[in-house]
Enzyme design. Structure first.
Site, PDB file in Angstrom:
ATOM      1  N   GLU A 260      42.895   9.142  65.607  1.00 15.67           N
ATOM      2  CA  GLU A 260      41.935   9.327  64.407  1.00 15.67           C
ATOM      3  C   GLU A 260      41.849   8.317  63.495  1.00 15.67           C
ATOM      4  OE1 GLU A 260      43.704  11.813  65.741  1.00 15.67           O
ATOM      5  OE2 GLU A 260      41.937  12.848  67.097  1.00 15.67           O
TER       6      GLU A 260
ATOM      7  N   HIS B 178      40.669  24.714  65.473  1.00 16.07           N
ATOM      8  CA  HIS B 178      39.391  24.728  66.015  1.00 16.07           C
ATOM      9  C   HIS B 178      38.221  25.245  65.176  1.00 16.07           C
ATOM     10  CE1 HIS B 178      42.038  23.816  69.364  1.00 16.07           C
ATOM     11  NE2 HIS B 178      41.189  22.808  69.868  1.00 16.07           N
TER      12      HIS B 178
END
Lengths: 389, 391
Positions: free
Chosen positions: B92, B162
């Site tokens: 990322e 999540h």
């Protein structure tokens, strides 16, 4: 009859089948030497020998534990489909040899830290089936008290520092644990495991540099199952030789479907790390299931590939062949063992289903040492009220 | 017109240019083609349009090539080629840094972070590089073409990694914009605005709504202006402010509250940074009460900023303390999610607690007079304690 068991120091795998005298399976510790199927490939170090010292007891225990792990993962699959396990479930079947081989080479003082595919590693570290299923179903007797779930199994007394959700983040943690081990002169090492997808994270190289600089006893284990979720390794990495990625850090490539090769490599790595600092192990392995339960696993690879690996390289089949060729058990006995395992798993599931969910007040515990002092008001129909320190 | 406005009006068309009046939502003119789409299809359409209209725009991230884990990028690689829509490895920090560099060369980089929970390795790049680029180079360089898209929010079974809502971390960084749509129609317009905005934008998409929310979305290219909040439901008794998926929950709370005779005004903030203070201020000056709701933990959440600002601006008009119905101060739990989430019952209970009871109305009027009198002499005498007493 006795001769057929005792004189097994030769390197020849196949032996003449002898009479059917059976002694009790669990107590025999006759040494056996087994050749690994493939040679090791080394980077900046001398590879270990292909002959692995083992014993009949170990061989049988390998079979039993791997079959248990396989059964456990398949059972978790059905539980997930029955919606008893919710959230995420990442299955390890196909990769059992890595967990087993590693355990055989180390003690409970050596630490293991891994990413989210941690059910079998937890079992290998001494966790019980009941704790596994209870945690998967979110019950309070789970290893993380039901608050972690599939991705967060921990076992403090066996130095298992768990399952982590953010890939790559566990590797610097592992190096920190290794530092603590070196500092306390424990003669123990840390195995920081990650996958081929996570191998591209920057944190790994930072951790490697630090470990190499300070000679930490950390062993980075890349479980290369060739797919990072759905991305094949050649599409994500310029250099798929993960054991060479350490550059100045030595590396070893191991056939991860051969439990004895894994055992030899881990033993070698432990000796190396205690003397010379970090080393990278790349385990060439494969997972039969998809990345997680929501991934069918067949959109990015062919079914032929999966069944091909299952036929040719399955770790349990390999151990089974060794057991049979060394005459340690008959086919029927192994089948009985598998039936026993199935029953054990079913019993554990039934017991876990009866376990209650954690208390609602557990939502607030362990945020800090003593919660956070927040209050919850019972506006919802569930009437949650928590008086906290 | 008023009766139409009173309902949660889904058929909205907001023209590209700001039309001045912020408090009133216009009804749709159904002459242009619309299609019933869910959130991920609307975002997919927006990305198609963005790549079509600007040949120097790129979409990349983990797994976007085959369509992405939420199918937001389906068809893009096939249509625009692998040189413009491509996968990245699992990094990322590298992805966002790469996007900043690309944007600095005048391109539009639409970066996808697979889940907002994974955005933290990129946090340094966003805060230290993207947000400050224009400022520290004296306007010589900028990365305005950068848009970072990430699915955020709870789904019911996401667990710790999540389901997080990290919008508050980014709202603390001057130099970037934070945009959160509430529905498919909004998402398409806001995403196109974000991509074309000359500032770096972090665009959070409520993943719970990817399939759940279905709406009539116009097929043409349209943009919804940033930093303009929208009043989606008019009311007189209390103002409710929220964004993203939480608005659906709050709408339910509004309907429940109406049965008890409380008329709620619901505002969708849309852009969290910089946020539309004027709309919320005008609404609170009308109603006198404010309730903010978001999924992120209450301490340090963006509701705190809204609360502090409204308090500064509307102190004398407030009839009750600002209420925040938010997630609890724990890591996002796995099995405890139903307890953690700010549900409509928590919101309803909170709004009825702070709503006026008719018989006390004259006391509140008296408080207003009292406050105005004292304000001339010494405003510090007006303490919150005394206001609570009158409530």
């Amino acid at each position: 009859m006795a001769l057929s068991r005792l004189s097994s120091r030769s390197n020849i795998i196949s032996r003449p089948l002898s009479a059917a005298f059976r002694r009790s399976i669990s107590t025999d510790t006759t040494p056996i030497t087994i050749e690994t199927s493939l040679p090791f490939t080394a980077h900046l170090c001398d590879p270990p020998s292909r002959s692995v010292e083992s014993s009949t007891q170990e061989l049988l225990s390998f079979f039993r534990t791997m079959a248990l792990m396989r059964r456990m993962e398949i059972a978790a699959d059905s539980l997930y489909k029955a919606k008893l396990i919710r959230g995420f479930c990442h299955l390890y079947d196909g990769q059992e040899a890595v967990a087993i081989g590693m355990e055989a080479a180390i003690t409970k003082k050596d630490a293991i830290i891994t990413a989210y595919r941690d059910h079998c590693i937890f079992l290998g570290r001494g966790g019980s089936l009941y704790e596994v299923f209870a945690e998967l179903m979110g019950r309070q007797d789970g290893c993380s008290r039901g608050k972690g779930g599939s991705m967060h199994f921990y076992k403090k007394d066996s130095s298992f520092y768990g399952g982590h959700g953010i890939v790559g983040a566990q590797v610097p943690l592992g190096c920190g644990i290794a530092f603590a081990q070196k500092y306390s002169k424990e003669e123990a090492v840390t195995f920081a495991m990650y996958g081929d997808g996570a191998a591209n994270q920057g944190q790994l190289f930072e951790a490697l540099n630090i470990s190499a600089l300070w000679d930490l006893p950390s062993i980075l284990v890349c479980e290369n199952n060739h797919y990072g979720m759905g991305t094949a390794e050649w599409r994500a990495a310029k250099s798929p030789s993960y054991y060479k990625r350490g550059d100045y850090v030595p590396g070893l490539k191991v056939d991860g479907m051969d439990a004895f090769a894994v055992k030899q490599a881990c033993k070698f790595a432990k000796e190396h790390a205690l003397k010379n600092g970090p080393i990278i192990l790349e385990m060439d392995t494969y997972r039969y299931h998809g990345h997680s339960m929501s991934d069918p696993g067949s959109t990015y690879r062919t079914r032929d590939e999966i069944s091909g690996v299952r036929q040719e390289r399955d770790p349990i089949e390999r151990i089974k062949k060794l057991v049979l060729s060394h005459d340690l058990a008959t086919e029927k006995e192994l089948k009985d063992m598998e039936k026993e395992i199935r029953k054990e798993v079913d019993d554990a599931i039934a017991k876990a289903k009866d376990c209650p969910m954690p208390e609602p007040s557990e939502l607030f515990t362990n945020v800090y040492v003593k919660g956070f002092g927040t209050e919850s008001f019972g506006a919802d129909r569930k009437e949650v009220k928590a008086a906290l320190p | 017109m008023a009766s139409l406005l009173g309902r949660f009006c889904r058929k909205l068309v907001v023209p590209g240019s700001a039309h001045g009046s912020r408090m009133i939502s216009t009804t749709a003119c159904d002459s242009e083609a619309v299609k019933s789409l869910n959130l991920y299809s609307a975002i997919n359409q927006a990305l198609h349009i963005a790549l079509e209209t600007d040949p120097r725009s790129y979409v990349f991230g983990e797994d976007v090539g085959f369509g992405g884990v939420f199918r937001c990028t389906t068809g893009l690689a096939e249509r625009f080629g692998k040189n413009r829509v491509f996968n990245t490895p699992l990094c990322e920090q590298g992805i966002v840094g790469f996007g900043i560099g690309l944007a600095a060369m005048g391109n539009r980089a639409v970066v996808e972070i697979q889940f907002a929970d994974y955005i933290y390795p990129a946090f340094d790049q966003i805060v230290n590089e993207a947000a400050k680029f224009r400022y520290r180079s004296g306007n010589q360089f900028n990365c305005g073409g950068l848009t970072i898209r990430a699915p955020y929010g709870a789904v019911g079974h996401g667990g710790h990694y999540h389901s997080q809502s990290p919008e508050a971390f980014f709202c603390h960084v001057p130099g970037i914009k934070v945009v959160i749509p509430r529905s498919p129609r909004e998402a398409k317009g806001l995403l196109l605005s974000s991509i074309r905005d000359p500032n770096p934008v972090v665009f959070f998409e409520p993943k719970w709504l990817y399939r759940q929310a279905v709406e009539e979305v116009p097929e043409h290219d349209y943009m919804i202006p940033l930093s303009q909040a929208e009043v989606i439901r008019e009311g007189n008794d209390i103002t409710l402010v929220g964004w993203g998926a939480q608005l659906t929950v709050m709408e339910q709370a509004c309907l429940d509250a109406e049965k008890e005779g409380i008329s709620c005004e619901l505002i969708d903030l849309k852009t969290l940074l910089p946020w539309d203070k004027e709309t919320v201020e005008a609404s609170v000056k009308k109603t006198g009460r404010l309730l903010i709701s978001h999924e992120a933990p209450v301490t340090g959440g963006f509701g705190a900023e809204i609360s502090a600002t409204i308090l500064e601006r509307c102190f004398l008009k407030l009839e009750a303390p600002v209420s925040r119905v938010c997630g609890l101060d724990t890591p996002f739990p796995l099995v405890f999610e139903p307890f953690y989430m700010p549900t409509k019952n928590k919101a309803s209970s909170s709004s009825s607690l702070s709503s006026p009871l008719k018989k006390k109305h004259y006391l509140i009027m008296g408080l207003h007079v009292w406050c105005r009198y004292w304000m001339q002499s010494s405003p510090l005498l007006i303490t919150s304690h005394s206001i609570c007493f009158f409530r």
